[in-house]
Design a protein around this motif. Structure first.
Motif, PDB file in Angstrom:
ATOM      1  N   ILE A 336      -0.092   9.903  -1.921  1.00  0.00           N
ATOM      2  CA  ILE A 336      -0.261   8.822  -2.648  1.00  0.00           C
ATOM      3  C   ILE A 336      -1.516   8.483  -3.236  1.00  0.00           C
ATOM      4  N   VAL A 337      -1.791   8.207  -4.492  1.00  0.00           N
ATOM      5  CA  VAL A 337      -3.079   7.793  -4.916  1.00  0.00           C
ATOM      6  C   VAL A 337      -2.594   6.560  -5.847  1.00  0.00           C
ATOM      7  N   GLU A 338      -3.100   5.415  -5.631  1.00  0.00           N
ATOM      8  CA  GLU A 338      -2.789   4.113  -6.456  1.00  0.00           C
ATOM      9  C   GLU A 338      -4.100   3.277  -6.705  1.00  0.00           C
ATOM     10  N   ALA A 339      -4.184   2.920  -8.037  1.00  0.00           N
ATOM     11  CA  ALA A 339      -5.180   2.019  -8.723  1.00  0.00           C
ATOM     12  C   ALA A 339      -5.150   1.629 -10.059  1.00  0.00           C
ATOM     13  N   GLY A 340      -5.325   0.167 -10.274  1.00  0.00           N
ATOM     14  CA  GLY A 340      -5.150  -0.030 -11.649  1.00  0.00           C
ATOM     15  C   GLY A 340      -3.810  -0.505 -12.010  1.00  0.00           C
TER      16      GLY A 340
END
Length: 483
Positions: A336-340
């Motif tokens: 999982i990668v999350e940003a913005g």
């Protein structure tokens, strides 16, 4: 110069003798048992597995449809009346089933047969890719199709069919037999198998062995092996889920700062990727080498026989494929990668989740510390979301392991049998306090095609393979009497 040449030739000769000696003394550990022919048809059992697949016992991360789970429990009651008559049975953790088939000799340790009846969801976007609907249990082209066909309603129904048939035929076990069928294995098993294990431990149960899913009869999956290899899981990898997060002042995307939260997390992921955990021969991998190595072709047998000297060569072979690489090192996978939240705003926060599968011999603490050292960045916060240390390794020299080896050969004939490390997690990890012999084996064949259907598309099992699984559980129950 002659002296140097003599030293080189002498060293070469000594090395050749050493390698040859290890090769010659690298004896086979395969047992000699013959296949037992079985005339039972098990045709009704095929229909029962089909019907079980049609009940949508799906474990979502945040909820389940309890109606479907109760429907499955009612289905089991209806289809296996003799089992319910001859055993005591109870629900633990709400929906997990525990059966007790009382043995005639209380001095003997009981055995525990395990499986789970929950399944993973089928994403709606994948439905068109299925050749047969995932929850209709269709029997087509010699296969039973649908979610749960190999993971793991085949285990639940296979065990129950064996028990039901044996009871009908008047069989009475010497050992008490526990059947543990979890309802939430796909979401950690905290309310199912964990509760059953706790209940049995509170009762003071000490089992001769525990048998769960995990190992398989493999075809073309063991590098260098042309023969089918039956892999018995004597342990499994542990796991830890790590969240990496950072918080940095944001702003307008037209004026990007030298380093943003996204940059920090991206660099962290690159650092983890570029610094994998070292590959090495662990204790259970060495057991695998000792059992499979003598059956290898000449070149690989030589390498396996001299694994202590030729470990780099062996690691080079096993690092080539994802499944074999997972046997020789602790693996790290960003999931999982999350940003913005807007395309013209620099995010103030970013996070990534790492799924780490831990090789026996390492721990959650040692792995987490290694990741922290690799990142070497105080701006990144590391939080443990889920964790489980690798369980103890069962001894392949124990009679329980040899009994399972015998049972496999009596059903599947001339195959190579070997211990191995299960690379995924199973409910069996909760039972290590109940027995020192926790073994993992599913009695059907995995190959390069159907291994992709685990939690994937077009899950199915061959009709004849399913019938073999019933015979396998019958052999295990009968052979366990002789331990």
């Amino acid at each position: 110069m002659k002296k140097l040449l003599g030293i080189i030739l002498g060293s070469f000769t000594i090395g050749a003798i050493y390698l040859s000696y290890n090769y010659i003394t690298f004896d086979s550990k395969q047992l000699d048992f013959r296949k037992i022919e079985n005339n039972s048809s098990y045709d009704e059992a095929v229909v029962h597995l089909s019907e079980a697949i049609q009940i949508q016992t799906i474990s979502y991360d945040d909820h389940i449809d309890t109606t479907e789970f109760y429907k499955f429990i009612d289905f089991v009651k209806d289809v296996y009346p003799h089992t319910f008559q001859k055993t005591s049975h109870q629900l633990l953790g709400g929906l997990s089933m525990l059966f007790t088939w009382q043995g005639s000799d209380p001095s003997l340790k009981p055995i525990i047969l395990m499986s789970h009846y929950d399944v993973v969801p089928v994403p709606e976007g994948n439905l068109p890719k299925w050749k047969q609907p995932p929850f209709e249990g269709k029997i087509v082209d010699g296969f039973i199709w649908g979610r749960g066909a190999i993971d793991d309603k085949v285990g639940v129904i296979g065990i129950l069919e064996a028990i039901e048939g044996m009871i009908k035929n008047g069989y009475q076990p010497k050992r008490t037999i526990y059947l543990s069928f979890g309802h939430d294995e796909e979401v950690m098993g905290n309310n199912g198998a964990k509760q059953i294990a706790h209940f049995l431990k509170q009762k003071g149960v000490k089992a001769e062995f525990v048998l769960d899913e995990g190992g398989y009869l493999t075809d073309g999956l063991v590098p260098g092996m042309e023969k089918q290899v039956a892999l018995i899981g004597t342990t499994e990898k542990g796991f830890v889920t790590l969240e990496l997060s950072t918080e940095i002042e944001g702003g307008h995307a037209s004026m990007p700062k030298k380093e943003t939260a996204v940059d920090v997390i991206a660099k962290a992921l690159v650092a983890v990727h570029d610094n994998p955990f070292p590959s090495h021969i662990s204790k259970p991998l060495n057991d695998f080498i000792e059992h499979v190595g003598p059956e290898m072709p000449f070149a690989l047998k030589t390498v396996f026989a001299n694994s202590n000297l030729l470990e780099p060569v062996l690691m080079a072979v096993y690092e080539k494929g994802p499944s074999s690489n997972a046997l020789v090192r602790t693996t790290v996978a960003p999931t999982i990668v999350e940003a913005g939240v807007k395309n013209n705003v620099l995010p103030t926060q970013a996070r990534a989740v790492l799924n780490i599968r831990i090789l026996p011999g390492e721990t959650v603490e040692s792995v987490t510390s290694a990741i922290k050292n690799t990142l070497n960045d105080d701006r990144i916060k590391i939080q443990i979301l889920e964790r489980s240390n690798p369980p103890a390794v069962s001894n392949p020299k124990h009679p329980a392991y040899k009994m399972l080896d015998q049972s496999i050969r009596e059903v599947f004939g001339e195959v190579v049998v070997s211990p191995y490390i299960m690379i995924a997690a199973s409910d069996s990890r909760y039972f290590t306090g109940i027995s020192e012999n926790v073994l993992r084996f599913c009695p059907f064949t995995l190959n390069k095609e159907n291994i992709k259907s685990f939690h994937g598309i077009n899950e199915k099992i061959g009709v004849e393979e399913f019938k073999n699984s019933i015979q396998f559980y019958e052999r295990v129950i009968k052979n366990a009497e002789e331990l």
